[in-house]
Motif scaffolding. Structure first.
Motif, PDB file in Angstrom:
ATOM      1  N   ARG A   1      -7.588 -10.191 -54.331  1.00  0.00           N
ATOM      2  CA  ARG A   1      -9.145  -9.816 -54.397  1.00  0.00           C
ATOM      3  C   ARG A   1     -10.242  -8.689 -54.925  1.00  0.00           C
TER       4      ARG A   1
ATOM      5  N   GLU B   1     -12.838  -5.827 -57.143  1.00  0.00           N
ATOM      6  CA  GLU B   1     -14.544  -6.137 -57.226  1.00  0.00           C
ATOM      7  C   GLU B   1     -13.953  -4.689 -58.132  1.00  0.00           C
ATOM      8  N   GLN B   2     -15.964  -5.016 -58.638  1.00  0.00           N
ATOM      9  CA  GLN B   2     -15.507  -3.885 -59.856  1.00  0.00           C
ATOM     10  C   GLN B   2     -17.624  -3.362 -60.210  1.00  0.00           C
ATOM     11  N   SER B   3     -17.435  -2.384 -59.989  1.00  0.00           N
ATOM     12  CA  SER B   3     -18.665  -2.002 -60.040  1.00  0.00           C
ATOM     13  C   SER B   3     -19.923  -1.754 -60.723  1.00  0.00           C
TER      14      SER B   3
ATOM     15  N   SER C   1     -12.963  -0.186 -60.854  1.00  0.00           N
ATOM     16  CA  SER C   1     -12.151  -2.124 -60.262  1.00  0.00           C
ATOM     17  C   SER C   1     -11.488  -1.537 -58.906  1.00  0.00           C
ATOM     18  N   HIS C   2     -11.960  -2.299 -57.637  1.00  0.00           N
ATOM     19  CA  HIS C   2     -10.545  -2.211 -56.815  1.00  0.00           C
ATOM     20  C   HIS C   2      -9.882  -3.712 -56.888  1.00  0.00           C
TER      21      HIS C   2
ATOM     22  N   GLU D   1      -3.811  -2.155 -51.529  1.00  0.00           N
ATOM     23  CA  GLU D   1      -4.491  -1.905 -52.184  1.00  0.00           C
ATOM     24  C   GLU D   1      -4.684  -0.822 -53.680  1.00  0.00           C
TER      25      GLU D   1
ATOM     26  N   ASP E   1      -6.658   1.646 -56.944  1.00  0.00           N
ATOM     27  CA  ASP E   1      -7.934   1.910 -57.214  1.00  0.00           C
ATOM     28  C   ASP E   1      -7.853   1.849 -58.760  1.00  0.00           C
TER      29      ASP E   1
END
Length: 167
Positions: A98, A100-102, A108-109, A130, A132
């Motif tokens: 999965r 995610e990017q802000s 990015s995560h 996980e 980052d």
């Protein structure tokens, strides 16, 4: 003999839940089929890049792995025996990621989970990690996806295969 009658209002029921670890095979598998990140019904332009990176990381840990066909990950469970037989492997590794990017910060995560299946489709183990990554790749989301996923790979592999040699 003495006996006692406990009124229903005073009776207490205790339920204990015990987590049972998946049964390990008698001999640990030594050859693995890696199911690719990319799946037939999911368009993911970076799936092949992440699969190549994961294969390289598995091999750096001296694990004998080869990439299998691009299939739905649920199908890998139900078709585990056929996949093992066709590939000549003893277990299957299924990755799931999965990302995610802000949009505000560009960070990015990645949450990566590796599942090891036996050739009967039962779960042998899990490895998860996980990672980052800073905002350096905001202009190139594809590079951020692969880069942040790669950062999570080694810790997830080491959790799933704690006795594998570290690179």
């Amino acid at each position: 003999r003495a006996s006692a009658s406990i009124p229903p209002s005073a009776a207490t029921t205790v339920t204990t839940t015990v987590a049972v670890a998946p049964a390990a095979p008698a001999v640990a598998p030594s050859t693995f089929l890696l199911v690719p990140f990319e799946q037939p019904t999911i368009a993911d332009p970076r799936g092949a890049d992440m699969t190549r990176s994961l294969l390289a990381k598995l091999q750096e840990h001296k694990l004998d792995a080869k990439v299998g066909p691009s299939i739905d990950h649920f199908s890998a469970v139900t078709n585990a025996q056929q996949l093992c037989t066709a590939s000549g492997t003893q277990a299957i590794i299924i990755p799931n990621v999965r990302i995610e990017q802000s949009s505000a910060t560009g960070r990015s995560h990645a949450s990566l989970r590796l599942t090891e299946l036996s050739c009967t489709g039962s779960v042998l183990g899990h490895g998860a990690a996980e990672a980052d990554m800073g905002q350096a790749f905001i202009v190139n989301f594809g590079a951020a996806v692969v880069g942040v996923t790669e950062r999570a790979m080694a810790p997830a592999i080491e959790q799933l295969f704690p006795n594998a040699p570290k690179p």
